[in-house]
Every structure is written in C-alpha cells, then in structure tokens.
Design a protein around this motif. Structure first.
Motif, PDB file in Angstrom:
ATOM      1  N   ASN A  25       1.441   6.003   6.393  1.00  0.00           N
ATOM      2  CA  ASN A  25       1.811   4.611   6.121  1.00  0.00           C
ATOM      3  C   ASN A  25       1.354   3.688   7.250  1.00  0.00           C
ATOM      4  O   ASN A  25       0.857   2.588   7.006  1.00  0.00           O
ATOM      5  N   GLN A  55       1.583  15.336   9.277  1.00  0.00           N
ATOM      6  CA  GLN A  55       1.971  14.132  10.040  1.00  0.00           C
ATOM      7  C   GLN A  55       2.826  14.565  11.232  1.00  0.00           C
ATOM      8  O   GLN A  55       3.674  15.455  11.110  1.00  0.00           O
ATOM      9  N   ARG A  84       7.342   9.131   8.417  1.00  0.00           N
ATOM     10  CA  ARG A  84       8.486   8.214   8.408  1.00  0.00           C
ATOM     11  C   ARG A  84       9.233   8.196   7.089  1.00  0.00           C
ATOM     12  O   ARG A  84       8.637   8.194   6.014  1.00  0.00           O
ATOM     13  N   GLY A  85      10.559   8.190   7.190  1.00  0.00           N
ATOM     14  CA  GLY A  85      11.410   7.904   6.044  1.00  0.00           C
ATOM     15  C   GLY A  85      11.848   6.440   6.184  1.00  0.00           C
ATOM     16  O   GLY A  85      11.260   5.678   6.944  1.00  0.00           O
ATOM     17  N   ARG A 102      14.227   6.857   9.801  1.00  0.00           N
ATOM     18  CA  ARG A 102      14.430   8.294   9.651  1.00  0.00           C
ATOM     19  C   ARG A 102      13.080   9.011   9.626  1.00  0.00           C
ATOM     20  O   ARG A 102      12.047   8.397   9.435  1.00  0.00           O
ATOM     21  N   TRP A 156      10.334  12.047   8.282  1.00  0.00           N
ATOM     22  CA  TRP A 156       9.937  12.855   7.133  1.00  0.00           C
ATOM     23  C   TRP A 156       9.238  14.102   7.657  1.00  0.00           C
ATOM     24  O   TRP A 156       8.202  14.025   8.311  1.00  0.00           O
ATOM     25  N   LEU A 201       0.611  10.949   1.516  1.00  0.00           N
ATOM     26  CA  LEU A 201      -0.423   9.963   1.224  1.00  0.00           C
ATOM     27  C   LEU A 201       0.157   8.558   1.167  1.00  0.00           C
ATOM     28  O   LEU A 201       1.361   8.375   0.952  1.00  0.00           O
ATOM     29  N   SER A 202      -0.741   7.588   1.382  1.00  0.00           N
ATOM     30  CA  SER A 202      -0.360   6.182   1.258  1.00  0.00           C
ATOM     31  C   SER A 202      -1.448   5.457   0.484  1.00  0.00           C
ATOM     32  O   SER A 202      -2.631   5.654   0.754  1.00  0.00           O
ATOM     33  N   ASN A 240      14.573   5.939  -4.104  1.00  0.00           N
ATOM     34  CA  ASN A 240      13.265   6.507  -3.753  1.00  0.00           C
ATOM     35  C   ASN A 240      13.241   8.032  -3.653  1.00  0.00           C
ATOM     36  O   ASN A 240      12.364   8.578  -3.017  1.00  0.00           O
ATOM     37  N   LYS A 267      16.040  17.298  -2.825  1.00  0.00           N
ATOM     38  CA  LYS A 267      14.935  16.351  -2.741  1.00  0.00           C
ATOM     39  C   LYS A 267      13.588  17.072  -2.634  1.00  0.00           C
ATOM     40  O   LYS A 267      13.372  17.862  -1.725  1.00  0.00           O
ATOM     41  N   LEU A 326       9.724   8.404  -1.243  1.00  0.00           N
ATOM     42  CA  LEU A 326       8.786   7.282  -1.276  1.00  0.00           C
ATOM     43  C   LEU A 326       9.146   6.269  -0.203  1.00  0.00           C
ATOM     44  O   LEU A 326      10.324   6.007   0.043  1.00  0.00           O
ATOM     45  N   ILE A 331       3.905   8.223  -0.177  1.00  0.00           N
ATOM     46  CA  ILE A 331       4.523   9.290  -0.980  1.00  0.00           C
ATOM     47  C   ILE A 331       4.412  10.621  -0.241  1.00  0.00           C
ATOM     48  O   ILE A 331       3.338  10.992   0.230  1.00  0.00           O
ATOM     49  N   GLY A 332       5.522  11.284  -0.127  1.00  0.00           N
ATOM     50  CA  GLY A 332       5.529  12.641   0.446  1.00  0.00           C
ATOM     51  C   GLY A 332       6.088  13.591  -0.600  1.00  0.00           C
ATOM     52  O   GLY A 332       7.166  13.349  -1.156  1.00  0.00           O
ATOM     53  N   VAL A 334      17.440  19.281   7.140  1.00  0.00           N
ATOM     54  CA  VAL A 334      16.624  18.958   5.961  1.00  0.00           C
ATOM     55  C   VAL A 334      16.797  20.064   4.905  1.00  0.00           C
ATOM     56  O   VAL A 334      16.912  19.799   3.715  1.00  0.00           O
ATOM     57  N   MET A 361      19.265  19.902   1.974  1.00  0.00           N
ATOM     58  CA  MET A 361      19.150  18.995   0.835  1.00  0.00           C
ATOM     59  C   MET A 361      17.745  18.912   0.238  1.00  0.00           C
ATOM     60  O   MET A 361      17.483  18.062  -0.583  1.00  0.00           O
TER      61      MET A 361
END
Ligand code: BT5
Length: 338
Positions: free
Chosen positions: A92, A114, A118-119, A123, A125, A135-136, A177, A185, A189, A207-208, A222, A225
C-alpha cells in the motif's frame, strides 16, 4: 529479457526451441541467452537444455512475477502494469507513492512478502514471503468522496467471490473489511484514499489473502483468529491462478459499481455478510456500542440499534459478533463477543 525468453519458451512448449532461433528473435548472443537461462533456473524454473535441440520449459515456479502472471490474466485493464517486488515494507505504501507520481488506474503493486504489512489503525498484517498474496491496486474513481467506502465493500465481494470460485467453499464477509472462513479471517482489505474537498485523487485498494500459510507458523495472537485457503481446502493453492481469479472479479465488480452504483454491490454484499439482526459490539473511534445490526446504508456505513433503542450510524470501526450461549447459562455468563 527474462519475460521475453519465457514467452518464447511457452509458445514453443512442450517442444524445444533452438538457441539459434532464440538469439535471432531476441537479437542477443547465444551466450547471453544461456546466462539468462541459468538465472531463471536459480529462480526455480525447470528448463531443459540440449546442445542439439535447444531449450525446453518443463515447469515454472509459483512466483508472482509479471512473466508468470501476465500470460494468465483475463482482465481488460486491471494489472496491465505490474510493479513487482520480492519484498516491500507495504504494497500500500509503495502504491501510494507511485500514485502520487502519476501511476494510472489499474496499476498493480505485488510483493512476495512484506516486512511491515499494514492493517487498519496502525495494526500489522502478518506477511510471510512466497506463501500468500499481498497486493495493492491503484484506482482513480470519479465518485463523490462519501462513496469511497463502497470500494472496500466491492473488494470484499470480489475477494470472497474469487475464493468461492476457486475453492467451491463459501466465505462470509464481516463489516467492513474481513473475509472469513470457518469464522476465521482468511483475507483483509485496507482502503486508503487521497482526496481534496470532494474530489478523489486516488484510492489504494490493498488486499492480503492467506493462501498457503500454515496456521502454526503465525504469531500466537494472529493464529487464534486466522485461517488460510490451504487449511480450509486441505491442499496447496496456486498463487498465480488465484491472483488471476481475484483480478477478474475485482475488474468486474469495480466496473459494475461505476456503471450501476453502490446498490448493485450491496445486494451481493448483504447476501454474503448476513449482518442484519446480528447482535454486535462495535468499537469506533474509542467508543464501544452494543446492539443489533440493522444493516448497511447506501454508503456502506453500518446501522445499529443500541440496547437503549438509539439508532447509530458507524462509518469505521471493528465489529464483534455475540456468541450464542445455551439458554440455561444466559444469566450466569456475561455477554461474549468474538
Ligand atoms: C486488515 O486490517 O485486515 C487489513 C489487512 C490488509 C493487508 C493488505 S496486504 C497488501 C496491502 N499492503 C498492506 O500493507 N496492507 C494491505 P485490520 O482489520 O486492522 O486487521 C488487522 C488484524 O488482523 C491484526 O491486528 C491481527 O489481529 C490480524 N492479522 C494480522 N495478520 C493477519 C493475517 N495474515 N491473517 C489474518 N489475520 C491477521
């Protein structure tokens, strides 16, 4: 050069292509071709070489390089330019920078891994290399700023559609998202907008998707969840085949959204999210609200009826669903959400 060599080899596959013909068509020496073939082998390409017959592509690795991805793409404009990186801090952040420098709508940034994915709200990711998708997409929609959130909802529909097409399993969407499978999860997004008064300069749609990561390899917090498509399907997933499917769904969804407006997206979103009537706890800008979800409004905001009977509109936040408890335990156990 690698892309051109692979293109020629693929065209000729499963037969051999002579070094002589390749050097003529690419206008480089045979020694230069041999050097690149060795380079491709070190990336995981299996290329057979024979002094008499030339070269033959036996197998390609599951990389997301333009050379691997482009021949598969069925999109008209999305992903025609791919900015590929083996590692980035965040796709991103790079896409944002490229958009500031004038990158066009549909340009794609992809990284194999990465280091600071980033979340939302600062947060992180979790983004281990060569296993998943990060990807972005750069978008430049001519829509009012207040409709920008609908792009997240559109992407959630597209991502869950791609997962379903790919796996035959039906994921659900959690506002705003999250894409869930077995209540965990599988994808997230991150939509970032640059605008001025009411004009959108660009939207970075990040999008991850967890494809092949093993849950046991995830950080503890992580792991609790999250899931991956491999865990859900019980088999390894081709990342490039999934990417092809995702980009097709995204192009279709975005085109539909621009042509017919948000309602066309929201209809499918509602079917996949089924949020109406659910008891939820929402955290938004430091405030926590508990109540019953009424649904989403035409701008993608969540409408909630609190226990006090107040109607609230939430534009951003985190949602947790109330876990159902056995009736005889109702009085003993306090509200539980997840
Ligand atoms: C999101 O944030 O879900 C947005 C994730 C977007 C990631 C993509 S990857 C490509 C692009 N470039 C970026 O830098 N980002 C985007 P949020 O709703 O805030 O969720 C973050 C939370 O999900 C974390 O706090 C963890 O609890 C959890 N999480 C972190 N990594 C995860 C993973 N790989 N799978 C599932 N959950 C994860």
């Amino acid at each position: 050069m690698d892309e051109k060599i692979l293109k020629l080899l693929r065209e000729r596959s499963p037969d051999f292509l002579s070094g002589e013909e390749m050097s003529q068509r690419l206008k480089v020496s045979r020694a230069a071709i041999w050097k690149r073939v060795r380079g491709l082998r070190s990336l995981g390409y299996e290329i057979e070489a024979s002094t008499r017959s030339g070269y033959r592509l036996v197998r390609s690795p599951d990389l997301l390089t333009p050379a691997e991805v482009k021949p598969l793409l069925k999109t008209k404009w999305l992903g025609k330019t791919i900015h590929y990186f083996e590692s980035l801090d965040s796709t991103n952040s790079t896409a944002y920078q490229l958009a500031m420098e004038g990158a066009r709508e549909g340009d794609l940034v992809i990284a194999e891994g990465q280091t600071r994915g980033r979340g939302r709200l600062g947060r992180e990711w979790f983004s281990p290399p060569f296993l998943n998708l990060y990807l972005s997409v750069i978008l430049r929609p001519k829509i009012p700023l207040q409709q920008a959130s609908l792009i997240t909802l559109m992407a959630a529909v597209a991502t869950s559609g791609a997962i379903e097409r790919f796996s035959g399993l039906r994921p659900s969407i959690k506002w705003p998202n999250d894409i869930l499978m077995s209540s965990r999860k599988v994808a997230g997004l991150l939509n970032e907008v640059r605008s001025e008064t009411d004009r959108i300069h660009f939207v970075i749609l990040g999008i991850g998707v967890n494809l092949n990561v093993d849950r046991r390899e995830m950080p503890h917090e992580v792991q609790k969840m999250a899931t991956s498509l491999k865990e859900e399907m019980g088999q390894t997933v081709s990342r490039k085949a999934f990417l092809q499917s995702l980009l097709s769904e995204l192009e279709k969804g975005y085109t539909l959204f621009l042509k017919e407006g948000g309602e066309a997206i929201l209809k499918t979103w509602r079917e996949r999210a089924r949020i109406e009537g659910k008891e939820v706890r929402v955290t938004s800008f430091g405030e926590t609200l508990v109540g019953r979800a009424v649904g989403v409004d035409p701008y993608g905001a969540l409408i909630l009826k609190t226990r006090g009977g107040e109607r609230k509109r939430v534009v951003a936040g985190d949602v947790q669903y109330r876990i159902k408890q056995a009736p005889n335990n109702k009085r003993q156990i306090r509200d539980k959400f997840q």
